[in-house]
Design a protein around this motif. Sequence first.
Motif, PDB file in Angstrom:
ATOM      1  N   ILE A  12       0.864  -1.184   0.000  1.00  0.00           N
ATOM      2  CA  ILE A  12       0.000   0.000   0.000  1.00  0.00           C
ATOM      3  C   ILE A  12       0.898   1.230   0.000  1.00  0.00           C
ATOM      4  O   ILE A  12       1.793   1.350   0.850  1.00  0.00           O
ATOM      5  CB  ILE A  12      -1.002  -0.005   1.187  1.00  0.00           C
ATOM      6  CG1 ILE A  12      -1.872   1.244   1.162  1.00  0.00           C
ATOM      7  CG2 ILE A  12      -0.322  -0.158   2.546  1.00  0.00           C
ATOM      8  CD1 ILE A  12      -2.817   1.345  -0.016  1.00  0.00           C
ATOM      9  N   ALA A  13       0.654   2.102  -0.984  1.00  0.00           N
ATOM     10  CA  ALA A  13       1.535   3.268  -1.119  1.00  0.00           C
ATOM     11  C   ALA A  13       1.114   4.385  -0.177  1.00  0.00           C
ATOM     12  O   ALA A  13      -0.068   4.705  -0.062  1.00  0.00           O
ATOM     13  CB  ALA A  13       1.515   3.757  -2.563  1.00  0.00           C
ATOM     14  N   PHE A  14       2.095   4.973   0.526  1.00  0.00           N
ATOM     15  CA  PHE A  14       1.875   6.167   1.348  1.00  0.00           C
ATOM     16  C   PHE A  14       1.977   7.413   0.449  1.00  0.00           C
ATOM     17  O   PHE A  14       1.251   8.363   0.605  1.00  0.00           O
ATOM     18  CB  PHE A  14       2.924   6.255   2.461  1.00  0.00           C
ATOM     19  CG  PHE A  14       2.838   5.144   3.495  1.00  0.00           C
ATOM     20  CD1 PHE A  14       1.744   4.288   3.545  1.00  0.00           C
ATOM     21  CD2 PHE A  14       3.848   4.981   4.437  1.00  0.00           C
ATOM     22  CE1 PHE A  14       1.659   3.284   4.511  1.00  0.00           C
ATOM     23  CE2 PHE A  14       3.767   3.990   5.406  1.00  0.00           C
ATOM     24  CZ  PHE A  14       2.681   3.130   5.435  1.00  0.00           C
ATOM     25  N   GLY A 145       3.816  -0.683 -12.359  1.00  0.00           N
ATOM     26  CA  GLY A 145       4.921  -0.036 -11.668  1.00  0.00           C
ATOM     27  C   GLY A 145       5.001  -0.419 -10.202  1.00  0.00           C
ATOM     28  O   GLY A 145       6.091  -0.638  -9.660  1.00  0.00           O
ATOM     29  N   SER A 146       3.837  -0.518  -9.567  1.00  0.00           N
ATOM     30  CA  SER A 146       3.842  -0.807  -8.129  1.00  0.00           C
ATOM     31  C   SER A 146       4.415  -2.199  -7.841  1.00  0.00           C
ATOM     32  O   SER A 146       4.823  -2.476  -6.712  1.00  0.00           O
ATOM     33  CB  SER A 146       2.442  -0.665  -7.543  1.00  0.00           C
ATOM     34  OG  SER A 146       1.513  -1.406  -8.296  1.00  0.00           O
ATOM     35  N   ALA A 147       4.487  -3.074  -8.855  1.00  0.00           N
ATOM     36  CA  ALA A 147       5.117  -4.392  -8.676  1.00  0.00           C
ATOM     37  C   ALA A 147       6.596  -4.242  -8.335  1.00  0.00           C
ATOM     38  O   ALA A 147       7.176  -5.091  -7.656  1.00  0.00           O
ATOM     39  CB  ALA A 147       4.950  -5.241  -9.935  1.00  0.00           C
ATOM     40  N   SER A 198      -9.011   0.953 -15.190  1.00  0.00           N
ATOM     41  CA  SER A 198      -7.762   0.379 -14.674  1.00  0.00           C
ATOM     42  C   SER A 198      -6.815   1.491 -14.222  1.00  0.00           C
ATOM     43  O   SER A 198      -6.937   2.642 -14.653  1.00  0.00           O
ATOM     44  CB  SER A 198      -7.088  -0.438 -15.783  1.00  0.00           C
ATOM     45  OG  SER A 198      -6.683   0.438 -16.815  1.00  0.00           O
ATOM     46  N   SER A 199      -5.836   1.125 -13.398  1.00  0.00           N
ATOM     47  CA  SER A 199      -4.844   2.126 -13.002  1.00  0.00           C
ATOM     48  C   SER A 199      -4.024   2.544 -14.227  1.00  0.00           C
ATOM     49  O   SER A 199      -3.614   3.695 -14.344  1.00  0.00           O
ATOM     50  CB  SER A 199      -3.942   1.612 -11.879  1.00  0.00           C
ATOM     51  OG  SER A 199      -3.477   0.325 -12.158  1.00  0.00           O
ATOM     52  N   LEU A 200      -3.837   1.619 -15.155  1.00  0.00           N
ATOM     53  CA  LEU A 200      -3.100   1.943 -16.381  1.00  0.00           C
ATOM     54  C   LEU A 200      -3.764   3.120 -17.108  1.00  0.00           C
ATOM     55  O   LEU A 200      -3.102   4.063 -17.554  1.00  0.00           O
ATOM     56  CB  LEU A 200      -3.094   0.705 -17.285  1.00  0.00           C
ATOM     57  CG  LEU A 200      -1.806   0.354 -17.997  1.00  0.00           C
ATOM     58  CD1 LEU A 200      -0.628   0.264 -17.045  1.00  0.00           C
ATOM     59  CD2 LEU A 200      -1.957  -0.962 -18.764  1.00  0.00           C
ATOM     60  N   GLY A 202      -5.759   5.256 -15.703  1.00  0.00           N
ATOM     61  CA  GLY A 202      -5.620   6.417 -14.817  1.00  0.00           C
ATOM     62  C   GLY A 202      -4.288   7.128 -15.031  1.00  0.00           C
ATOM     63  O   GLY A 202      -4.234   8.361 -15.130  1.00  0.00           O
ATOM     64  N   HIS A 203      -3.194   6.339 -15.128  1.00  0.00           N
ATOM     65  CA  HIS A 203      -1.872   6.941 -15.384  1.00  0.00           C
ATOM     66  C   HIS A 203      -1.899   7.702 -16.716  1.00  0.00           C
ATOM     67  O   HIS A 203      -1.359   8.789 -16.835  1.00  0.00           O
ATOM     68  CB  HIS A 203      -0.786   5.865 -15.482  1.00  0.00           C
ATOM     69  CG  HIS A 203      -0.547   5.111 -14.207  1.00  0.00           C
ATOM     70  ND1 HIS A 203      -0.203   5.718 -13.036  1.00  0.00           N
ATOM     71  CD2 HIS A 203      -0.607   3.781 -13.930  1.00  0.00           C
ATOM     72  CE1 HIS A 203      -0.055   4.798 -12.083  1.00  0.00           C
ATOM     73  NE2 HIS A 203      -0.302   3.622 -12.606  1.00  0.00           N
ATOM     74  N   ARG A 204      -2.546   7.089 -17.706  1.00  0.00           N
ATOM     75  CA  ARG A 204      -2.588   7.680 -19.049  1.00  0.00           C
ATOM     76  C   ARG A 204      -3.275   9.049 -19.006  1.00  0.00           C
ATOM     77  O   ARG A 204      -2.880   9.973 -19.698  1.00  0.00           O
ATOM     78  CB  ARG A 204      -3.320   6.730 -20.000  1.00  0.00           C
ATOM     79  CG  ARG A 204      -3.317   7.184 -21.442  1.00  0.00           C
ATOM     80  CD  ARG A 204      -3.922   6.166 -22.375  1.00  0.00           C
ATOM     81  NE  ARG A 204      -3.097   4.989 -22.537  1.00  0.00           N
ATOM     82  CZ  ARG A 204      -3.488   3.736 -22.274  1.00  0.00           C
ATOM     83  NH1 ARG A 204      -4.722   3.520 -21.846  1.00  0.00           N
ATOM     84  NH2 ARG A 204      -2.673   2.726 -22.450  1.00  0.00           N
ATOM     85  N   MET A 288      -6.399   5.371  -0.115  1.00  0.00           N
ATOM     86  CA  MET A 288      -7.071   4.599  -1.161  1.00  0.00           C
ATOM     87  C   MET A 288      -6.203   4.560  -2.412  1.00  0.00           C
ATOM     88  O   MET A 288      -5.648   5.577  -2.807  1.00  0.00           O
ATOM     89  CB  MET A 288      -8.411   5.253  -1.567  1.00  0.00           C
ATOM     90  CG  MET A 288      -9.460   5.275  -0.493  1.00  0.00           C
ATOM     91  SD  MET A 288      -9.155   6.536   0.766  1.00  0.00           S
ATOM     92  CE  MET A 288      -9.189   8.054  -0.132  1.00  0.00           C
ATOM     93  N   ASP A 289      -6.101   3.398  -3.029  1.00  0.00           N
ATOM     94  CA  ASP A 289      -5.440   3.299  -4.329  1.00  0.00           C
ATOM     95  C   ASP A 289      -6.471   3.547  -5.421  1.00  0.00           C
ATOM     96  O   ASP A 289      -7.498   4.160  -5.168  1.00  0.00           O
ATOM     97  CB  ASP A 289      -4.765   1.934  -4.466  1.00  0.00           C
ATOM     98  CG  ASP A 289      -3.405   1.913  -3.768  1.00  0.00           C
ATOM     99  OD1 ASP A 289      -2.884   2.994  -3.466  1.00  0.00           O
ATOM    100  OD2 ASP A 289      -2.881   0.807  -3.540  1.00  0.00           O
ATOM    101  N   ALA A 290      -6.224   3.029  -6.619  1.00  0.00           N
ATOM    102  CA  ALA A 290      -7.150   3.280  -7.722  1.00  0.00           C
ATOM    103  C   ALA A 290      -8.355   2.351  -7.601  1.00  0.00           C
ATOM    104  O   ALA A 290      -8.523   1.417  -8.381  1.00  0.00           O
ATOM    105  CB  ALA A 290      -6.432   3.086  -9.043  1.00  0.00           C
TER     106      ALA A 290
HETATM  107  O1  PMV Z   1       1.215  -0.229 -10.549  1.00  0.00           O
HETATM  108  P1  PMV Z   1      -0.060   0.258 -11.140  1.00  0.00           P
HETATM  109  O2  PMV Z   1       0.066   0.592 -12.593  1.00  0.00           O
HETATM  110  O3  PMV Z   1      -1.216  -0.659 -10.851  1.00  0.00           O
HETATM  111  O4  PMV Z   1      -0.394   1.661 -10.413  1.00  0.00           O
HETATM  112  C1  PMV Z   1      -0.549   1.800  -9.045  1.00  0.00           C
HETATM  113  C2  PMV Z   1      -1.344   3.005  -8.750  1.00  0.00           C
HETATM  114  C3  PMV Z   1      -1.690   3.225  -7.288  1.00  0.00           C
HETATM  115  O5  PMV Z   1      -1.989   2.012  -6.657  1.00  0.00           O
HETATM  116  C4  PMV Z   1      -2.914   4.125  -7.216  1.00  0.00           C
HETATM  117  C5  PMV Z   1      -0.586   3.950  -6.535  1.00  0.00           C
HETATM  118  C6  PMV Z   1       0.610   3.144  -6.104  1.00  0.00           C
HETATM  119  O6  PMV Z   1       1.693   3.729  -6.062  1.00  0.00           O
HETATM  120  O7  PMV Z   1       0.480   1.961  -5.749  1.00  0.00           O
END
Ligand code: PMV
Length: 336
Positions: A12-14, A145-147, A198-200, A202-204, A288-290
């Motif tokens: 979980i990202a801070f 990316g978060s992987a 998707s978060s993808l 969202g980034h776009r 909250m994430d995406a």
């Molecule tokens: O790794 P992705 O492309 O699923 O993007 C992660 C996006 C967030 O979860 C919202 C933020 C994060 O840093 O984990």
Amino acid sequence: MPKTTIVSPSNIAFIKYWGATDLASAVPENASLSMTLRACHSRSTVEHVDRSGEHEIRWRGTDGGLETAPPAFAQRVREHLDRLLDWAGESGFFRVATENSFPAAAGLASSASGFSALTLAVLGALGRAESHAMQSELARRSGSGSASRSVLGGYVQWPAKALAPDGAKDYAFQVHPAEHWDLRNVVVIVETGAKETSSLEGHRRARTSPYFERRLRDLPGRLEAVRDALACRDFDRMGAIVEAEAVDLHCVAMTSAPPIYYWKPATLTVLEAVRGLRSAGVSAWATMDAGANVHVLCQPDDEDAVAATLGGLPGVDRLIRDGVGSGPFADDAHLF
Ligand code: PMV
């Protein structure tokens, strides 16, 4: 052929990754910082078959059996498997099976744990022992990316090359091990199905928000403040920044073109209840994430009170009680 099974946690990202300069290989616009979890994880079993053939990709279906993964997911996995074969200079194909301990695609970073587990299991199946830096880099290239943060345990930072001084790397590194601070994360599930955007995507869309540039300007200072509070275990100072950061990301999402509303009415119900907990003297902070689900951070002594209040709210499906974890590990319980 020997099989490798890796269990990799989600995180979980801070400070959150949102927006990419190169979306396909997840080169981030900003640096991020996360806590690796333990209960929310993916398990991936990989076998390398050294003759020509098609990758076989299965996942744990809703009826409990292993079944052929759906096309969109299988395609992302296939591309990553080809990328890893290419990188390793190997040929052949992989047999892959994967499962999650939590609902996939609901803002619980299933792609983070999934692609971390897959990357590490492929490296194991190929007999490649790589540094954490290389593991992180390869996991990032999956496009999730978060992987790149999930290959490590504890508290993890992922720098953004574009913002960092020359020579900075774009792989994640551990800031503190899990033992530094026993933080808990009560995950409040208000949505179990797949999210709409998707978060993808969202980034776009991130750069289309009028607030995105302002966010990028604020983030380096915010990251430093979180690192500082984390180092001295100042929970309320850190929590306040982390909660505001999550709202900031969702502001950007809601003002993107077209807008993305990840929140559901129950998300706001939970956010209000978290404020109520604080007024009652229970230190809890939300992020909250995406997606619509809410991660509520707290310290061990407050966990029961947080769970008792949030578990009974209208619109809450269930809770997952999670906390900081030590990162991925190899396991003998293969999926096939
Ligand atoms: O790794 P992705 O492309 O699923 O993007 C992660 C996006 C967030 O979860 C919202 C933020 C994060 O840093 O984990």
